[in-house]
Design a protein around this motif. Structure first.
Motif, short mmCIF file in Angstrom:
data_model
loop_
_atom_site.label_atom_id
_atom_site.label_comp_id
_atom_site.label_asym_id
_atom_site.label_seq_id
_atom_site.Cartn_x
_atom_site.Cartn_y
_atom_site.Cartn_z
N SER A 174 0.83 -1.21 0.00
CA SER A 174 0.00 0.00 0.00
C SER A 174 0.86 1.25 0.00
O SER A 174 2.06 1.22 0.26
CB SER A 174 -0.89 0.01 1.24
N SER A 204 -2.85 4.85 2.73
CA SER A 204 -3.18 3.44 2.57
C SER A 204 -4.67 3.24 2.31
O SER A 204 -5.46 4.18 2.33
CB SER A 204 -2.78 2.67 3.83
N ARG A 205 -5.05 1.97 2.10
CA ARG A 205 -6.46 1.63 1.93
C ARG A 205 -7.10 1.19 3.24
O ARG A 205 -8.23 0.71 3.25
CB ARG A 205 -6.59 0.52 0.88
N LYS A 206 -6.39 1.38 4.34
CA LYS A 206 -6.90 1.01 5.65
C LYS A 206 -7.46 2.24 6.38
O LYS A 206 -6.89 3.33 6.31
CB LYS A 206 -5.77 0.42 6.51
N ALA A 247 -9.34 6.04 4.95
CA ALA A 247 -8.33 5.71 3.95
C ALA A 247 -8.15 6.85 2.96
O ALA A 247 -9.11 7.53 2.58
CB ALA A 247 -8.74 4.44 3.21
N ARG A 248 -6.89 7.09 2.58
CA ARG A 248 -6.49 8.11 1.60
C ARG A 248 -6.90 9.52 2.03
O ARG A 248 -7.17 10.39 1.21
CB ARG A 248 -7.08 7.79 0.21
#
Length: 408
Positions: A174, A204-206, A247-248
């Motif tokens: 990520s 990240s996508r978290k 996320a982001r």
């Protein structure tokens, strides 16, 4: 009518019994004898000791007791002493004795912890012929001054620490989750505020579920018997639990911790105290949560060579009451180096402890005890004096944004 003597120990002009290492202190022992009493002597014993002890259990069924002891102070003063083998007969009534002693400069600060203590006591001992001695004991606080201006490397510089985390690896790796934590300086005294600025860039996508900011104490208990070993205990002194960052997204937050009434940082006894600011980002679905720690030093003499920005960050007018509204008797001019008005307060969450030791002679009584430490009271220009109120835990949602804000 009770047959045992009644005894009280008091310090002159010091109701809380708080002294700085190197100070002299005076006091009074007031004894009331309900009937004639035979004694070989009546003495005053002043002691200072560090003691640690804990047990550890192992899978083999073995239990090991770890312990250590250090003696810092041992002084005795006789009020009554027989010059022969024959006891002295003390007549019924009230007897008053004065005492005066000088404390060494090297005494470590008092502390009561989970697995040990640094404790100073005054004990009156009735030495009785053909019987066990009787004693009465109280504890008092010693504070060893730590001048933050003399610590090396200097504590008046801002510190920034980062943690960059990539989730997964290889082609699935990520974008980074970057956490940056900044504090304007690393040396504080109780009563000042620690301004903590956190910048989070979550590429990240978290999702980050929440961000926790904590002011923590680390106590290390060191044994010497049966061999050198250590046990560490962490305590949270204050915390903020804040909202998450999607996320982001990016976010920034600032929080101020009030430095509570705590003993100074110290690392040269069998009980070692350290402090740090901790920021943790709880990531959904992950056992691992990125964490940043910045060590701080708590002292007794505040930093003087600091910028106006640092000064204002450590003193928050919104949480203060003017000194004019406080009774003058609560302020203490303890030693010349402590020119800022201060009170003596117990550590938050600490309860009084029983100071009776198992190996002592039968006791006429003790008083439960909890050490007190100086709590300083500033105004915005570090002039005497305003009093800080305690910050309460807050829950805030960090608003997501495309870029961190630039306002510091």
């Amino acid at each position: 009518m009770a047959s045992s003597p009644a005894c009280t120990i008091s310090f002159d002009h010091n109701s809380h019994g708080v002294f700085f290492a190197g100070q002299s202190f005076t006091g009074t022992v007031d004894i009331d004898l309900p009937k004639a009493k035979k004694v070989k002597g009546i003495s005053l014993k002043v002691t200072g000791v560090a003691n640690v002890m804990w047990t550890e259990h192992y899978g083999t069924g073995t239990t090991i007791v770890f312990h250590a002891r250090e003696n810092f102070l041992k002084q005795t003063m006789d009020f009554v002493r027989s010059d022969t083998d024959e006891p002295i007969v003390m007549e019924p009534g009230r007897q008053i004795y004065k005492f005066a002693l000088q404390l060494p400069n090297t005494l470590p600060t008092s502390f009561e912890g989970d697995y040990g203590y640094i404790r100073y006591t005054v004990r009156v001992v009735f030495e009785r012929p053909w019987k066990f001695d009787q004693s009465y004991k109280i504890a008092f606080t010693v504070v060893n001054t730590l001048n933050l201006n003399t610590v090396s490397p200097p504590l008046n510089l801002p510190v920034v620490q980062e943690h960059i985390k990539h989730f997964y690896c290889g082609p699935c790796r990520s974008e980074p989750l970057a956490i940056s934590v900044m504090i304007p300086m690393t040396g504080y005294v109780p009563g000042q505020f620690i301004l903590v600025t956190v910048d989070i860039a979550n590429g990240s996508r978290k999702n980050i579920a929440e961000v926790k900011l904590k002011l923590r104490r680390r106590v290390k208990y060191c044994s010497k018997t049966p061999y050198e070993h250590a046990r560490t205990v962490y305590n949270t002194l204050a915390k903020f639990q804040c909202g998450g960052v999607d996320a982001r997204q990016s976010a920034k937050l600032e929080r101020r911790f009030l430095v509570p009434s705590e003993p100074p940082t110290r690392s040269d006894t069998i009980i070692r105290l350290e402090y740090f600011v901790e920021v943790t980002a709880k990531v959904l679905g992950m056992a691992y949560s990125p964490e940043v720690r910045i060590p701080i030093t708590i002292g007794t003499v505040p930093l003087m060579n600091i910028s106006q920005r640092q000064q204002r960050a450590s003193v928050v007018e919104a949480h203060m009451t003017t000194a004019a509204s406080l009774p003058r008797k609560i302020f203490h001019g303890s030693v010349q180096s402590l020119i800022i008005p201060h009170t003596f307060e117990k550590s938050a969450g600490r309860v009084d402890v029983n100071i009776q030791d198992d190996d002592e002679s039968p006791s006429l009584g003790t008083e439960p005890f909890s050490p007190r430490y100086p709590m300083y009271h500033f105004d915005i220009d570090n002039k005497p004096a305003r009093q800080s109120a305690v910050l309460t835990e807050q829950n805030d949602k960090i608003p997501p944004s495309s870029t961190p804000t630039s306002d510091r």
